[in-house]
Design a protein around this motif. Sequence first.
Motif, PDB file in Angstrom:
ATOM      1  N   GLN A 208      -4.004   2.193  -7.132  1.00 21.67           N
ATOM      2  CA  GLN A 208      -3.529   2.639  -5.829  1.00 21.67           C
ATOM      3  C   GLN A 208      -4.264   3.940  -5.490  1.00 21.67           C
ATOM      4  O   GLN A 208      -3.776   5.040  -5.702  1.00 21.67           O
ATOM      5  CB  GLN A 208      -2.015   2.848  -5.862  1.00 21.67           C
ATOM      6  CG  GLN A 208      -1.228   1.664  -6.413  1.00 21.67           C
ATOM      7  CD  GLN A 208      -1.377   0.407  -5.570  1.00 21.67           C
ATOM      8  OE1 GLN A 208      -1.232   0.434  -4.353  1.00 21.67           O
ATOM      9  NE2 GLN A 208      -1.665  -0.710  -6.214  1.00 21.67           N
TER      10      GLN A 208
ATOM     11  N   THR B 193      -5.915  -3.243 -10.354  1.00 21.99           N
ATOM     12  CA  THR B 193      -5.847  -2.584  -9.052  1.00 21.99           C
ATOM     13  C   THR B 193      -5.311  -1.171  -9.237  1.00 21.99           C
ATOM     14  O   THR B 193      -4.279  -0.972  -9.889  1.00 21.99           O
ATOM     15  CB  THR B 193      -4.938  -3.351  -8.085  1.00 21.99           C
ATOM     16  OG1 THR B 193      -5.470  -4.655  -7.864  1.00 21.99           O
ATOM     17  CG2 THR B 193      -4.837  -2.625  -6.747  1.00 21.99           C
TER      18      THR B 193
ATOM     19  N   SER C 269      -1.499   2.282 -11.406  1.00 18.57           N
ATOM     20  CA  SER C 269      -2.327   1.097 -11.600  1.00 18.57           C
ATOM     21  C   SER C 269      -1.450  -0.108 -11.922  1.00 18.57           C
ATOM     22  O   SER C 269      -0.292   0.027 -12.327  1.00 18.57           O
ATOM     23  CB  SER C 269      -3.343   1.320 -12.727  1.00 18.57           C
ATOM     24  OG  SER C 269      -2.684   1.477 -13.975  1.00 18.57           O
TER      25      SER C 269
ATOM     26  N   GLU D  61      -6.771   0.527  -1.809  1.00 21.37           N
ATOM     27  CA  GLU D  61      -6.695  -0.196  -3.066  1.00 21.37           C
ATOM     28  C   GLU D  61      -8.084  -0.240  -3.681  1.00 21.37           C
ATOM     29  O   GLU D  61      -9.052  -0.584  -3.018  1.00 21.37           O
ATOM     30  CB  GLU D  61      -6.174  -1.614  -2.852  1.00 21.37           C
ATOM     31  CG  GLU D  61      -4.674  -1.688  -2.664  1.00 21.37           C
ATOM     32  CD  GLU D  61      -4.152  -3.116  -2.747  1.00 21.37           C
ATOM     33  OE1 GLU D  61      -4.977  -4.048  -2.877  1.00 21.37           O
ATOM     34  OE2 GLU D  61      -2.930  -3.297  -2.684  1.00 21.37           O
TER      35      GLU D  61
ATOM     36  N   PHE E  37       4.009   3.312  -1.387  1.00 29.95           N
ATOM     37  CA  PHE E  37       3.900   4.484  -2.265  1.00 29.95           C
ATOM     38  C   PHE E  37       3.585   5.727  -1.443  1.00 29.95           C
ATOM     39  O   PHE E  37       4.198   6.790  -1.647  1.00 29.95           O
ATOM     40  CB  PHE E  37       2.799   4.272  -3.308  1.00 29.95           C
ATOM     41  CG  PHE E  37       3.194   3.396  -4.463  1.00 29.95           C
ATOM     42  CD1 PHE E  37       4.267   3.724  -5.268  1.00 29.95           C
ATOM     43  CD2 PHE E  37       2.467   2.256  -4.752  1.00 29.95           C
ATOM     44  CE1 PHE E  37       4.623   2.917  -6.344  1.00 29.95           C
ATOM     45  CE2 PHE E  37       2.806   1.442  -5.824  1.00 29.95           C
ATOM     46  CZ  PHE E  37       3.891   1.770  -6.621  1.00 29.95           C
TER      47      PHE E  37
ATOM     48  N   THR F 169      -6.223   6.685   1.595  1.00 31.72           N
ATOM     49  CA  THR F 169      -5.834   5.817   0.479  1.00 31.72           C
ATOM     50  C   THR F 169      -6.560   4.481   0.612  1.00 31.72           C
ATOM     51  O   THR F 169      -6.956   4.075   1.701  1.00 31.72           O
ATOM     52  CB  THR F 169      -4.315   5.557   0.450  1.00 31.72           C
ATOM     53  OG1 THR F 169      -3.918   4.944   1.700  1.00 31.72           O
ATOM     54  CG2 THR F 169      -3.531   6.838   0.233  1.00 31.72           C
TER      55      THR F 169
ATOM     56  N   ASP G 210       1.684  -3.297   2.368  1.00 36.60           N
ATOM     57  CA  ASP G 210       1.475  -3.504   0.938  1.00 36.60           C
ATOM     58  C   ASP G 210       2.110  -2.364   0.155  1.00 36.60           C
ATOM     59  O   ASP G 210       2.645  -1.413   0.726  1.00 36.60           O
ATOM     60  CB  ASP G 210      -0.018  -3.634   0.600  1.00 36.60           C
ATOM     61  CG  ASP G 210      -0.843  -2.474   1.154  1.00 36.60           C
ATOM     62  OD1 ASP G 210      -0.314  -1.354   1.244  1.00 36.60           O
ATOM     63  OD2 ASP G 210      -2.020  -2.698   1.506  1.00 36.60           O
ATOM     64  N   GLU G 211       2.027  -2.454  -1.177  1.00 35.74           N
ATOM     65  CA  GLU G 211       2.651  -1.455  -2.043  1.00 35.74           C
ATOM     66  C   GLU G 211       2.017  -0.082  -1.865  1.00 35.74           C
ATOM     67  O   GLU G 211       2.706   0.941  -1.952  1.00 35.74           O
ATOM     68  CB  GLU G 211       2.533  -1.874  -3.518  1.00 35.74           C
ATOM     69  CG  GLU G 211       3.182  -3.195  -3.849  1.00 35.74           C
ATOM     70  CD  GLU G 211       2.207  -4.350  -3.785  1.00 35.74           C
ATOM     71  OE1 GLU G 211       2.189  -5.161  -4.734  1.00 35.74           O
ATOM     72  OE2 GLU G 211       1.441  -4.445  -2.794  1.00 35.74           O
ATOM     73  N   LEU G 212       0.695  -0.054  -1.649  1.00 35.72           N
ATOM     74  CA  LEU G 212       0.009   1.223  -1.508  1.00 35.72           C
ATOM     75  C   LEU G 212       0.600   2.041  -0.371  1.00 35.72           C
ATOM     76  O   LEU G 212       0.873   3.242  -0.526  1.00 35.72           O
ATOM     77  CB  LEU G 212      -1.483   0.992  -1.272  1.00 35.72           C
ATOM     78  CG  LEU G 212      -2.326   2.222  -0.953  1.00 35.72           C
ATOM     79  CD1 LEU G 212      -2.237   3.250  -2.069  1.00 35.72           C
ATOM     80  CD2 LEU G 212      -3.780   1.823  -0.706  1.00 35.72           C
TER      81      LEU G 212
END
Length: 369
Positions: free
Chosen positions: A287, A285, A295, A156, A144, A154, A139-141
């Motif tokens: 991160q 959401t 966000s 979400e 990042f 970390t 996922d994007e998290l």
Amino acid sequence: MVQQLRQTRRPRVAVTFGDPAGIGPELIAKVLSNRQNLEKADIFVLGDRSELQSAIQAADGVEVPVADKAGPQGVQVLDDGTAPSYETVLSEVSKEAGERCFHQLRRGLDLAKAGDIDAIVFAPLNKTSLHLAGMTEEDELRWFAKQLNYTGTTSEINIAGPLWTGRVTSHVGLEKVAGMINKESTLKAIELLHQLRWESGIESPRLGVCALNPHNGENGNFGRQEIDSIAPAVKAARAKGINVEGPFPCDTIFLKRDKYDGIVTMYHDQGQIALKLLSFVGGVTVQGGLPVVISTPAHGTAFDIVGKNIASPVSTQCAFDVAVQMATRRLEKQLSSKSVGYAECLEIGKASLEKVLPHTTTTEVPSCC
């Protein structure tokens, strides 16, 4: 530009249009047209002026104030002239759309690493386009975190109005969830959500924790995660000064949501179903855990309504407000020697828990169904 950014004490927020084939540009234009947002933060648009103009047209010609320097008079467009290099088609997934998203997000992360912005708000992304563009993370998290070389905890964080949820596991198959629930992973999720709620402006956040198994495990008859992992994590968190209770049966904990500022769930849909039933419009959401505030609205690219000017900007506005709030909190701590930091918050919480709250943390609720 770097010097002018560092002179200000207002939060500095970079925004991206998200996937150019989706409703993101329309949403960002609508949010940027709200002049009240100019009073909240210095806003930097990561995109070309041609993209901003297209976004304005998608939003039926709303007026977006633009200035040479970000401030109360207008947003600053950080135009690097690269838009022509990414040809995309509305409402279609593509490698080019994903690459455009990554290009602007990397620019934002570079600004954050240089200390030139305090937060990033990105419009919805399309995971298929991101994977076509080369993303291998789940996922994007995680993407990042990799870009920032960050290896800390970390998660979400999902938001619906005053209620925030964190989770111990995220984008994994259900067959893997039980094996990932342990004291350490649960404690980390509790600690992270507590700190982020503190950063959002709550001095002493109250948290509840979900069970994993039906009926809270029914004293171990339906699984021992509550006994062996979740309850010990709650006890350890309370020992650190965190006002947290649980575990509670996951089918009833959201009925008592008014008691808590945040709820820690064990897996993705355990919290997401409840949140989206409670407040689909306005969901955000965050991160969570990253060194920079990031966000995004908690919905997708909505290819089916692109170009119709009917996309609601409520979630995007909420994402902007959350980013400003969290960035302000971090900025206040950096600039003021008098502000109470998170460590002090925990010490205060520890003293309060010892005086007021009971030490029992596991809640067994008889159930018939």
